[in-house]
Design a protein around this motif. Structure first.
Motif, PDB file in Angstrom:
ATOM      1  N   VAL A 155      -5.916   7.614  -6.275  1.00  0.00           N
ATOM      2  CA  VAL A 155      -6.316   7.031  -4.984  1.00  0.00           C
ATOM      3  C   VAL A 155      -5.251   6.058  -4.488  1.00  0.00           C
ATOM      4  N   MET A 156      -4.738   5.211  -5.385  1.00  0.00           N
ATOM      5  CA  MET A 156      -3.729   4.239  -4.971  1.00  0.00           C
ATOM      6  C   MET A 156      -2.403   4.917  -4.625  1.00  0.00           C
ATOM      7  N   ALA A 157      -2.029   5.948  -5.370  1.00  0.00           N
ATOM      8  CA  ALA A 157      -0.793   6.679  -5.034  1.00  0.00           C
ATOM      9  C   ALA A 157      -0.933   7.323  -3.660  1.00  0.00           C
ATOM     10  N   ASP A 158      -2.106   7.906  -3.378  1.00  0.00           N
ATOM     11  CA  ASP A 158      -2.354   8.481  -2.050  1.00  0.00           C
ATOM     12  C   ASP A 158      -2.207   7.419  -0.970  1.00  0.00           C
ATOM     13  N   TRP A 159      -2.778   6.230  -1.216  1.00  0.00           N
ATOM     14  CA  TRP A 159      -2.743   5.141  -0.238  1.00  0.00           C
ATOM     15  C   TRP A 159      -1.295   4.698   0.016  1.00  0.00           C
ATOM     16  N   ILE A 160      -0.515   4.544  -1.057  1.00  0.00           N
ATOM     17  CA  ILE A 160       0.874   4.108  -0.912  1.00  0.00           C
ATOM     18  C   ILE A 160       1.692   5.144  -0.154  1.00  0.00           C
ATOM     19  N   VAL A 161       1.549   6.419  -0.512  1.00  0.00           N
ATOM     20  CA  VAL A 161       2.291   7.486   0.166  1.00  0.00           C
ATOM     21  C   VAL A 161       1.916   7.534   1.649  1.00  0.00           C
ATOM     22  N   GLU A 162       0.643   7.371   1.945  1.00  0.00           N
ATOM     23  CA  GLU A 162       0.193   7.369   3.345  1.00  0.00           C
ATOM     24  C   GLU A 162       0.803   6.192   4.110  1.00  0.00           C
ATOM     25  N   LYS A 163       0.829   5.001   3.469  1.00  0.00           N
ATOM     26  CA  LYS A 163       1.436   3.826   4.116  1.00  0.00           C
ATOM     27  C   LYS A 163       2.930   4.053   4.366  1.00  0.00           C
ATOM     28  N   ILE A 164       3.617   4.677   3.427  1.00  0.00           N
ATOM     29  CA  ILE A 164       5.047   4.953   3.593  1.00  0.00           C
ATOM     30  C   ILE A 164       5.253   5.887   4.783  1.00  0.00           C
ATOM     31  N   ARG A 165       4.447   6.916   4.870  1.00  0.00           N
ATOM     32  CA  ARG A 165       4.601   7.885   5.969  1.00  0.00           C
ATOM     33  C   ARG A 165       4.216   7.280   7.312  1.00  0.00           C
ATOM     34  N   ASP A 166       3.124   6.490   7.353  1.00  0.00           N
ATOM     35  CA  ASP A 166       2.671   5.909   8.612  1.00  0.00           C
ATOM     36  C   ASP A 166       3.567   4.770   9.092  1.00  0.00           C
ATOM     37  N   ASP A 167       3.924   3.856   8.177  1.00  0.00           N
ATOM     38  CA  ASP A 167       4.667   2.651   8.552  1.00  0.00           C
ATOM     39  C   ASP A 167       6.182   2.801   8.374  1.00  0.00           C
ATOM     40  N   GLU A 168       6.602   3.878   7.717  1.00  0.00           N
ATOM     41  CA  GLU A 168       8.004   4.122   7.413  1.00  0.00           C
ATOM     42  C   GLU A 168       8.641   2.957   6.663  1.00  0.00           C
ATOM     43  N   LYS A 169       7.873   2.366   5.774  1.00  0.00           N
ATOM     44  CA  LYS A 169       8.382   1.344   4.857  1.00  0.00           C
ATOM     45  C   LYS A 169       7.490   1.314   3.627  1.00  0.00           C
ATOM     46  N   ILE A 170       8.045   0.799   2.561  1.00  0.00           N
ATOM     47  CA  ILE A 170       7.336   0.746   1.283  1.00  0.00           C
ATOM     48  C   ILE A 170       6.431  -0.479   1.291  1.00  0.00           C
ATOM     49  N   PRO A 171       5.133  -0.305   0.997  1.00  0.00           N
ATOM     50  CA  PRO A 171       4.224  -1.457   1.013  1.00  0.00           C
ATOM     51  C   PRO A 171       4.558  -2.456  -0.085  1.00  0.00           C
ATOM     52  N   GLY A 172       4.319  -3.719   0.210  1.00  0.00           N
ATOM     53  CA  GLY A 172       4.581  -4.776  -0.762  1.00  0.00           C
ATOM     54  C   GLY A 172       3.620  -4.707  -1.939  1.00  0.00           C
ATOM     55  N   SER A 173       4.050  -5.266  -3.050  1.00  0.00           N
ATOM     56  CA  SER A 173       3.227  -5.200  -4.260  1.00  0.00           C
ATOM     57  C   SER A 173       1.913  -5.960  -4.097  1.00  0.00           C
ATOM     58  N   ARG A 174       1.922  -7.041  -3.346  1.00  0.00           N
ATOM     59  CA  ARG A 174       0.675  -7.796  -3.137  1.00  0.00           C
ATOM     60  C   ARG A 174      -0.329  -6.952  -2.350  1.00  0.00           C
ATOM     61  N   ASP A 175       0.144  -6.206  -1.346  1.00  0.00           N
ATOM     62  CA  ASP A 175      -0.748  -5.324  -0.583  1.00  0.00           C
ATOM     63  C   ASP A 175      -1.334  -4.234  -1.482  1.00  0.00           C
ATOM     64  N   VAL A 176      -0.508  -3.710  -2.381  1.00  0.00           N
ATOM     65  CA  VAL A 176      -0.964  -2.670  -3.294  1.00  0.00           C
ATOM     66  C   VAL A 176      -2.006  -3.241  -4.249  1.00  0.00           C
ATOM     67  N   ARG A 177      -1.757  -4.419  -4.791  1.00  0.00           N
ATOM     68  CA  ARG A 177      -2.730  -5.053  -5.696  1.00  0.00           C
ATOM     69  C   ARG A 177      -4.036  -5.346  -4.972  1.00  0.00           C
ATOM     70  N   ARG A 178      -3.925  -5.815  -3.735  1.00  0.00           N
ATOM     71  CA  ARG A 178      -5.125  -6.127  -2.956  1.00  0.00           C
ATOM     72  C   ARG A 178      -5.952  -4.853  -2.713  1.00  0.00           C
ATOM     73  N   GLU A 179      -5.288  -3.761  -2.372  1.00  0.00           N
ATOM     74  CA  GLU A 179      -5.981  -2.489  -2.136  1.00  0.00           C
ATOM     75  C   GLU A 179      -6.598  -1.959  -3.432  1.00  0.00           C
ATOM     76  N   ALA A 180      -5.885  -2.119  -4.550  1.00  0.00           N
ATOM     77  CA  ALA A 180      -6.420  -1.685  -5.848  1.00  0.00           C
ATOM     78  C   ALA A 180      -7.660  -2.496  -6.221  1.00  0.00           C
ATOM     79  N   ALA A 181      -7.640  -3.794  -5.913  1.00  0.00           N
ATOM     80  CA  ALA A 181      -8.808  -4.639  -6.195  1.00  0.00           C
ATOM     81  C   ALA A 181      -9.996  -4.197  -5.350  1.00  0.00           C
ATOM     82  N   LYS A 182      -9.747  -3.830  -4.084  1.00  0.00           N
ATOM     83  CA  LYS A 182     -10.833  -3.316  -3.227  1.00  0.00           C
ATOM     84  C   LYS A 182     -11.434  -2.053  -3.826  1.00  0.00           C
TER      85      LYS A 182
END
Length: 199
Positions: A155-182
């Motif tokens: 689920v988190m890999a899907d979220w990160i890949v989607e963010k990369i494709r949508d925003d054209e940048k790699i999400p920060g680690s804090r955003d990834v941790r926050r999403e994983a906590a959710k």
């Protein structure tokens, strides 16, 4: 503090205490880790297959040389091409670095997807600290989600890949941790503030 024998002894005792605290903290962190599912003898045999590769080597060079080689793990069989990104953005310094990557196949497959998704970006390279933060987040998900086929990692890999494709940048680690906590809280797993995912 006075620069005498008593002051130096106190400084030495304080440093020893801090070192013990660091060692205890590191041991507690390692104590929660799930054992890697790939047998070490299997990894050693694989590492000899990398003798044909000149290091440092890109992920693309490794996939080209040994991508079809299969690795047996406790959860299944994986081709190296399923675990190592076929990308120029990923560089491995030694066979040991490749070995360390593939010893946790679910995490390796997730990182492969992330690196390959970021490969077309102009600023495509993950920093070492960002990569370590992603892997640490995946390990935390692996530890709490051990019975669910590592669904949290997927689920988190899907979220990160989607963010990369949508925003054209790699999400920060804090955003990834926050999403994983959710994700964890949504699925009934407790995340304390003093844990890695507790941002």
């Amino acid at each position: 503090m006075a620069d005498d024998k008593s002051g130096r002894d106190k400084q030495a005792r304080d440093e020893e205490r801090r070192q013990r605290e660091r060692e205890i903290s590191a041991e507690l962190e390692r104590g929660d880790e799930v054992e890697p599912p790939v047998d070490t003898s299997e990894l050693a045999y694989f590492e000899t297959a990398l003798d044909a590769v000149t290091f440092p080597a890109t992920g693309a060079a490794i996939v080209s040389a040994v991508g079809d080689r299969e690795i047996e793990s406790a959860v299944g069989t994986y081709a190296v091409a399923d675990l190592v990104p076929d990308a120029e953005a990923e560089t491995f310094d030694s066979p040991a670095a490749v070995r360390a990557r593939i010893q946790r196949p679910t995490i390796a497959a997730a990182m492969k997807r992330i690196v390959e998704a970021s490969d077309p970006l102009p600023n495509r390279e993950l920093s070492a600290s960002q990569r370590e933060a992603y892997v640490r987040t995946f390990r935390a998900l692996e530890a709490i989600d051990g019975d669910d086929d590592d669904e949290g990692i997927t689920v988190m890999a899907d979220w990160i890949v989607e963010k990369i494709r949508d925003d054209e940048k790699i999400p920060g680690s804090r955003d990834v941790r926050r999403e994983a906590a959710k994700y964890c809280r949504k699925h009934g797993y407790e995340v304390r503030d003093d844990e890695w995912l507790g941002v």
